[in-house]
Design an enzyme around this catalytic site. Sequence first.
Site, PDB file in Angstrom:
ATOM      1  N   HIS A 484       0.812  -1.206   0.115  1.00  8.65           N
ATOM      2  CA  HIS A 484       0.067  -0.086  -0.107  1.00  8.65           C
ATOM      3  C   HIS A 484       0.942   1.336   0.170  1.00  8.65           C
ATOM      4  CE1 HIS A 484      -3.640   2.362   0.837  1.00  8.65           C
ATOM      5  NE2 HIS A 484      -2.772   3.359   1.469  1.00  8.65           N
ATOM      6  N   GLU A 485       1.853   1.202   0.894  1.00 12.32           N
ATOM      7  CA  GLU A 485       2.733   2.437   0.991  1.00 12.32           C
ATOM      8  C   GLU A 485       3.590   2.700  -0.196  1.00 12.32           C
ATOM      9  OE1 GLU A 485       1.892   4.504   3.213  1.00 12.32           O
ATOM     10  OE2 GLU A 485       0.733   3.037   4.331  1.00 12.32           O
ATOM     11  N   HIS A 488       1.980   4.418  -2.993  1.00 12.35           N
ATOM     12  CA  HIS A 488       1.849   5.931  -3.024  1.00 12.35           C
ATOM     13  C   HIS A 488       3.020   6.412  -3.738  1.00 12.35           C
ATOM     14  CE1 HIS A 488      -1.607   6.450  -0.617  1.00 12.35           C
ATOM     15  NE2 HIS A 488      -1.169   5.810   0.355  1.00 12.35           N
ATOM     16  N   GLU A 507      -5.378   7.618  -1.955  1.00 17.62           N
ATOM     17  CA  GLU A 507      -5.665   6.753  -1.174  1.00 17.62           C
ATOM     18  C   GLU A 507      -6.279   5.358  -1.935  1.00 17.62           C
ATOM     19  OE1 GLU A 507      -4.200   5.924   1.288  1.00 17.62           O
ATOM     20  OE2 GLU A 507      -3.409   7.944   2.237  1.00 17.62           O
TER      21      GLU A 507
END
Length: 629
Positions: A484-485, A488, A507
């Site tokens: 997930h990170e 980004h 997000e």
Amino acid sequence: MAKQLDPMTDDLPLMANTSHMLVKHYMLDLDVDFKSRVIEGIVVFFFETGSRCRKASSSDDEGCQPQFDETCKTGASEPCHVPVTNLSACSSKTEYNDFAVCGKGEKDTSDKNGNHSNGEQASGISSSKNCCDIENHGSTDFLLVLDCCDLSVLKVEEVDVAAVAGIEKFTRSAKLTDAAKELGNLRNQIVQELVTLPAHRWKEQLYYYTRCSQAPGCGELLFTTGTWSLEIKKSGIRAPRDFPHAIRIWYKTKPEGRSVTWTTDQSGRPCVYTMGSPINNRALFPCQEPPVALSTWQATVRTAAHFVVLMSGENSAEPVQLQEGVLSWYYYVTMPMPASTFTIAIGCWQEVKQHPFAADVQTNSDFSLPFSQADLRWHEERCGHVEYPCRFQNPAARLQAVIPYRVFAPWCLMESCKELVLQLIPQCLSAAYTTLGTHPFSRLDVLIVPSNFSSLGMASPHIIFLSQSVLPGGRHLCGARLCHEIAHAWFGLAIGARDWTEEWISEGFATYLEDIFWARAQQLSHDEVKGQQELKASLRWRRLRDEVQNSEEELQVLRPNKENTGEVSESGASVVKHGLKAEKIFMQVHYLKGYFLLRFLARTIGEASYLASLRKFVHKFHGQLVLSQ
């Protein structure tokens, strides 16, 4: 957008008048004191005249828009060390003596809140709504407005960049006629030439930023601080183009400042870090918060020798010993980004390293989607962002499936990080590369942050903060959160939202891509991938349903500004709707609604086709700010 900013509401005000003056580079020189819980030092700003005023002065009637029309021409940057010495001794004596100044060794003129002013009170410094009116018709001095909160500003001065040896090369195109304005125009011309150097001269640019930041001062500037802003003016200067384009600010943070948190790590040792505050970094240094203020930065941070300084810089800093017990750390970035992405973490972190005889971690090459010839042709095209040393134009970077990475943690968590986090990072990075292509950033640090961190993770350029909570969850929780990170890096950082109320752009994409990356990192079969994704979708649907039923309806809207999304006032100021709403921190509606929208699109046209379109989107819009449209 003519509405007045009300700092007492749940909306976060972005006060900086970026349409008048736009910061291009910050030079930070900071001392960190853990005993007083204060960071003190200097920030030097290098500005260019804002888009609205540039166009007004050239009789261009077009509206004010971010400038993304320059092209990227060079490869990725290489490490460059241009350490900054302590700047506090570099200022010359001030030319102004008719007002009180609060600085080191001088009488403190702060008010009860610790705010300072060296001239007129806030009510005595007025500002016009339109810089073009000031320039053509008004009699009011121009007012530079910066975002600032919970800071003690001690002194503001103009920097005499013309005093730097060898700076003559930046003055050749200067057209100076008015003798009274000649020196001021010369300084601004030097800064303009410096901030617009082509990308292949980035090392030279950083060198001269450093030299200019150490130049003597040439006159103090009037300033006053308010709840959300720092306002600066120079007597007699009415137009942004004549305002000093290089200024130096002495300041210090407050222990209660909301941009950083002072705490102890899991081993009981002191530390301080930026924890993703709703007010971003304005309580760490004065800045221009609006996303349109894309800037580069250099930072020198001095602290006691037993601390490690990690930052969101391109380089892996090596500390330099200045004196017994004091180390200096230097970081820089060459990719312009919003000031909100600036990140720092100082603590007794330990680097987690592989066992000397550990086998190389195998990354997944079989699962990668082969890039087509069309994919390769995209990279031959010019980028659409402002010029900087871009990895998408660097042949070596385009082939780098796993960027260099490091893991840091408190001493007591090193073993669990070695067995889990260190093994998962290369797999997750490789899976991300096979999905989206070129990594936007050249390296990655992962830090296990203190237990008071309120999220599972937070991504910044070149560094990810990871909660200790993901460690007991084992491989699946830790791997999914890493994915997930890492997502980004593309969505949220390389491609940012022009209006912060549209956080789903960051997000929603990260939540959707988390599943794609993690499935590939695990090398699952088609049926296993489908089963895992359906289970996650079911759990997310339940969470979204519960949140919609138990939260304020206005907090559930993906575009709360509706048709006004992306609009700012004439000065460039705006508000982030619900940006200070306390309960918003705990909501996931923007993650989940965004995820379901993207999942619907992928299922409609087919996942492979959809991911191919995302790769095209990334190549077209990296380095830029976008809206939902």
